[in-house]
Design an enzyme around this catalytic site. Structure first.
Site, PDB file in Angstrom:
ATOM      1  N   SER A 122      54.560  53.625  13.579  1.00  0.00           N
ATOM      2  CA  SER A 122      53.861  54.445  12.806  1.00  0.00           C
ATOM      3  C   SER A 122      53.894  55.632  13.642  1.00  0.00           C
ATOM      4  CB  SER A 122      52.107  54.103  12.711  1.00  0.00           C
ATOM      5  OG  SER A 122      52.086  52.972  12.002  1.00  0.00           O
TER       6      SER A 122
ATOM      7  N   GLU B 149      41.120  57.302  12.910  1.00  0.00           N
ATOM      8  CA  GLU B 149      42.475  57.057  12.656  1.00  0.00           C
ATOM      9  C   GLU B 149      42.806  56.917  11.030  1.00  0.00           C
ATOM     10  OE1 GLU B 149      43.164  52.356  13.324  1.00  0.00           O
ATOM     11  OE2 GLU B 149      41.747  53.132  14.713  1.00  0.00           O
TER      12      GLU B 149
ATOM     13  N   ILE C  34      49.886  56.610  14.896  1.00  0.00           N
ATOM     14  CA  ILE C  34      49.784  56.840  16.069  1.00  0.00           C
ATOM     15  C   ILE C  34      50.879  58.027  16.646  1.00  0.00           C
ATOM     16  CG2 ILE C  34      49.011  54.406  16.986  1.00  0.00           C
ATOM     17  CD1 ILE C  34      51.839  53.607  17.091  1.00  0.00           C
TER      18      ILE C  34
END
Length: 986
Positions: free
Chosen positions: A578, A489, A561
């Site tokens: 996000s 991520e 995300i």
């Protein structure tokens, strides 16, 4: 075309129905007619308990769904809830009956007709029970007690479940996933439900791939159990049907005799031609029907498995799909994948819509976070052509004892349950590094239950554990020439969709917002312009280390995300923003930025251009215009007049400073290296708002009256030409009449407008959800707003037959695969732009024995001098003379430390300066390379430390990894983790 599609859908549905009934094996939709009561009522397990006053719901249905996005994640109600269902079965003598729950939250106790079936506590995976011993002819009652306490402890061991975490695992409690009932012969192919049933089901896979010739060998294996009272002899037969339901191959396998209570496995295989291989954006799926035939040749058991075939390879730091290298470009999405006022519990087509948008943004990978996704999302990714990384269950960090055993059990169950889903290419053993011993243990589970699935197993980090088949850190860039590394991520910046920029309503000054843990939080309060630009900056780090840039490469990464999430947040709202879409899946400009940058398997396959923002500003506004393009040059035109060529940064960003606003047409034209136009994009100024437009996004197979189907209503304010009015934020009021329930949408305001029938448009657009009732009929939605004509939409729901609490309607079976990107191209996915020049030997000012650590392809090792300026040098002798154009470095303290360096080719200075701070790798680009076989790096002064990325730390804080925690010896420490010498390929 629509009639043809409806005919195909009906035909496929009939095929499944006929096959099920012809073979006396039935799979029922068991979602209808449940009763729900919040609070602990122990007597509710009894079959004669009076539940008439309980709430009637259709599953999937979280009892606290109203709280999704209204409350912050840690405030989600966690209590005991009971679910009960009355159902009717006839002619069950000599049959087996099983119930399958795709998952509950967190712990559940299950009862049938007052008899205890068992306990299921992990809150993640599916579970099944054999109902046969307690089943009655006629009416039966199943009852489930669920407890979704945040601090739930396993009853046998008193151990907490690591992943029941209030930061990321949104607590949509009760039964938020689908439930099915299976009726089989006493000799049957088992279900892939290992917990409680201890069975593994059907396993379908392919070997001996010939991608170019569209050939492979197809294998099917089924675990069979005889629960009858006499031996049974049978033959195994496999039939393969293509995506249109056409039978293309039938072959037979083992003949087997099973004694009572015995289990066995039967297998069959056949070479096949003319195959369509599953790929990114090409969700081609086959149906593999595995059948058991008695000695008279009559089928008495059949299972239909929808699957796809694809070839994979993992090595040399790269990933191959169907013999083509692919760099991972995608999103680390919360497994809840939730929607406002609904949570996880959406119909299958809406999962396809959401996951399909990831593919539309040119993402090829979704990394579900922390816990295994529910089966509906897994199957959805198969259909839309989206690669998945599937975790088991964890929070942060490795675990020991019972908590580690819990993780291995979930991984085992998840692999068995999902091993026929072709979109899963990665099994994730941990959200943070695990030990080598634990990696080996997880790998053994994969090898036992999915030895032929072509899936890599690894974990976040795994930088020096060779048993891992992939790895990659959370927020930083890793490279490798062995197992591939992709960021699990990256870029957690946040920004609300409502805020365009500082120049237009509602005039959000970049970074304005409350403190986060007592510190400025500007990175979590971006406007749309700056959020999109940050996405470009961060992807550039991965793009420049892509395959084709040397032996050590990055295999990409997943941005956290995709859609705004009801999980841990750092910005102004009480949910995570996000996402590149908001929670209603309305794209932000960052969505289109990724679409441009990711338009290819590795390099650009198709040129694309996008102008960030809008073109409706107050008079006398002068502002920068930002364009994202994957071409070489961009020229901007305002009402036909050239504004010149843009300044290029981060490869994809082109900036035009101080553009004076004029109403009209703003157009960006992109050119390739030869100056040929390759793409263009335009914005137009909208005029005064003229009308409200109300449209429906709905199930392609019709809006079903099952009490669970939904329609997504989109409402926009447009001008007389139909152009959206990007600065309109007016309030819209809705009325709903007919057979539907209002679930509403999301906007900035009191309680985020959850369930409100008054919703503002934001940037000229918003959306709301409605849910069907169990009665088919007409639905009328009317939208009204001040100053504009009302808008009206009429929908009609399709009846769904439910008898005795059971239905044959299984929507997952007939939803079509997305084939928009076509089959895997046979051309190379990239052009080599750099080549490595190997290192022959090294000499250093200190710690000579550690010099190899500076180029050993291990990012948890380094060479460092002894802290003295006189010893802060290292000389590399290359395998050949070369003109080195580029020195790629990973220096310790990369995000906060700048090193003043001099670089020499032989005795000639070729680079001097202070190294930049980064999230991993930096490049010293040599303007005038000199041919030499010796390169020396020398520290010429003191290093300086100041964090350039202070707001990217994890929830738990701390350094990037163990390497960064190792303290430096003073200000004259030269610390090289990895170094590469590169030549540009002309």
């Amino acid at each position: 075309m629509r009639n043809k599609y409806l005919f195909f859908t009906l035909l496929l549905a009939m095929m499944f129905t006929l096959n099920i009934y012809a073979t006396e094996r039935k799979k029922y939709n068991f979602n209808s007619d449940w009763c729900l009561q919040i609070g602990d009522t122990p007597t509710a397990k009894n079959p004669d308990f009076d539940d008439k006053a309980w709430k009637r719901v259709t599953l999937p249905h979280a009892f606290n769904e109203d709280e999704a996005f209204r409350l912050s994640i840690e405030q989600h109600t966690d209590t005991v809830v009971w679910y009960r269902k009355h159902f009717n079965l006839k002619n069950i003598k000599g049959k087996k009956v099983f119930v399958e729950f795709e998952g509950i939250r967190q712990g559940g106790e299950f009862y049938l007709n007052g008899q205890y079936l068992g306990l299921h506590e992990n809150g993640v995976m599916a579970v099944g029970f054999d109902l046969t011993p307690y089943l009655k002819e006629g009416e039966n009652v199943i009852a489930v007690r669920t407890d979704n306490n945040w601090f739930y402890r396993e009853k046998r061991t008193n151990s907490k479940f690591q992943w029941n975490d209030r930061n990321f695992n949104a607590n949509y409690g009760g039964i938020p996933k689908n439930v099915y009932l299976h009726v089989t012969d006493e000799v049957y192919q088992t279900l892939p439900l290992y917990s409680h049933l201890k069975t593994t089901g059907v396993y379908v896979y392919a070997t001996d791939f010939d991608i170019k010739e569209h050939k492979a060998t197809i294998h099917a294996e089924s675990e069979i159990k005889n629960d009858g009272d006499k031996p049974r002899c049978f033959t195994y037969q496999v039939t393969v049907l293509d995506a249109n339901g056409k039978q293309i191959k039938t072959f037979t396998g083992d003949k087997l005799t099973l004694r009572p209570s015995e289990k066995g496995t039967v297998k069959a295989m056949a070479a096949m031609e003319g195959l369509h291989f599953w790929s990114w954006g090409y969700g081609y799926l086959y149906t593999v029907k595995t059948e058991l035939l008695d000695e008279a040749g009559k089928v008495f058991d059949a299972v239909c498995t929808r699957t796809g075939f694809r070839k994979t390879r993992f090595g040399e730091g790269k990933i191959w799909l169907n013999d083509r290298i692919i760099q991972m470009k995608g999103y680390a999405q919360r497994t809840s994948n939730e929607w406002p006022a609904v949570g996880i519990s959406v119909p299958a087509w809406l999962s396809d819509y959401s996951n399909g948008l990831m593919v539309e943004s040119n993402a090829n990978l979704v990394r579900w976070m922390h816990v295994t996704p529910w089966k509906q999302d897994v199957e959805s990714c198969d259909r839309v052509g989206l690669i998945q990384a599937m975790p088991a269950g964890d929070s942060e960090k490795d675990r020991q004892g019972r908590q580690w055993e819990q993780r291995t059990e979930v991984m085992r169950d998840a692999i068995i349950y999902n091993r026929n889903n072709p979109s899963i290419l990665f099994y994730e053993c941990g959200n943070e590094s695990i030990s080598r011993e634990h990696m080996i243990e997880m790998k053994a589970i994969r090898d036992r239950f999915d030895p032929y699935g072509g899936r890599a197993i690894g974990s976040r980090e795994m930088l020096d554990i060779n048993e891992a088949e992939y790895g990659g850190e959370m927020l930083y860039i890793n490279k490798s020439k062995k197992h591939p590394m992709w960021a699990t991520e990256y870029c957690r910046d946040e920004g609300l969709r409502k805020y365009w920029d500082e120049y237009s309503y509602p005039f959000h000054k970049e970074g304005d917002g409350p403190l986060y843990r007592g510190k400025p939080a500007s990175d979590y309060n971006h406007n749309q312009d700056m959020l999109a630009i940050e996405m470009i900056r961060r992807w550039y780090d991965y793009w420049r280390e892509r395959p084709g840039t040397g032996l050590r490469v990055s295999s990409g990464g997943t941005k956290i995300i995709f859609s705004d999430s009801n999980t841990h947040y750092r910005g102004e709202e009480n949910y995570r923003r996000s996402g590149v879409t908001d929670a209603m899946r309305i794209p932000k400009d960052a969505f289109y930025a990724h679409q441009v940058m990711w338009n290819g398997w590795v390099d650009t396959d198709k040129y694309q251009t996008y102008i960030i923002g809008h073109w409706n500003y107050p008079e006398n506004t002068t502002k920068p215009v930002y364009v994202v393009s994957n071409a070489e040059q961009v020229e901007l035109f305002l009402n036909g007049k050239s504004m010149g060529k843009g300044k290029r940064d981060y490869h994809f960003l082109f900036t035009f400073d101080k553009i004076a606003y004029q109403p009209g047409k703003l157009e960006a034209v992109s050119y390739d290296a030869q100056g040929k136009e390759v793409s263009r994009y335009a914005l137009e100024t909208s005029s005064e708002p003229a009308r409200l437009v109300l449209t429906a996004i709905q199930n392609p197979e019709g809006f079903h009256a099952d009490g669970a189907d939904m329609a997504l209503l989109q409402f926009e304010v447009v001008d007389k030409e139909g152009r959206r009015c990007p600065l309109d934020n007016r309030m819209v009021s809705f009325t709903l009449e007919g057979e539907a329930e209002w679930r509403g949408g999301l906007a900035q305001g009191p309680e985020n407008y959850i369930l409100s029938k008054d919703l503002p448009v934001e940037c000229g657009i918003n959306r709301a959800l409605i849910r069907s009732t169990t009665k088919a009929g007409e639905i009328t939605v009317t939208a009204r707003t001040k100053g504009l004509p009302e808008a009206r939409l009429v929908l009609e729901t399709v009846p769904v037959k439910v008898k005795g609490g059971l239905s044959n309607y299984l929507p997952q079976y007939t939803l079509k695969g997305n084939l928009s990107k076509g089959e895997t191209p046979s051309t190379p996915s990239y052009t080599d732009t750099k080549r490595d020049v190997a290192i022959k030997s090294v000499k250093a000012g200190a710690n000579q024995e550690e010099t190899k650590a500076s180029y050993d392809d291990n990012e948890l090792s380094e060479w460092a001098n002894d802290g003295q300026l006189a010893t802060a040098w290292i000389t590399y002798t290359l395998a050949r003379e070369a003109q080195i154009d580029d020195i790629c470095l990973k220096l310790n303290g990369w995000r906060s430390r700048s090193y003043p360096l001099e670089v020499y080719a032989g005795n000639q200075l070729i680079w001097s300066g202070n190294t930049e701070k980064s999230l991993g790798y930096i490049h010293l680009e040599i303007d005038k390379p000199v041919r030499s076989n010796q390169i020396t790096l020398r520290l010429k002064g003191s290093t300086s430390d100041k964090d350039a990325f202070g707001q990217i730390v994890e929830v738990a804080g701390g350094a990037a990894n163990e390497m960064e925690k190792k303290a430096s010896k003073g200000k004259h420490n030269l610390r090289i983790i990895e170094i590469e010498f590169l030549e540009n390929i002309k």
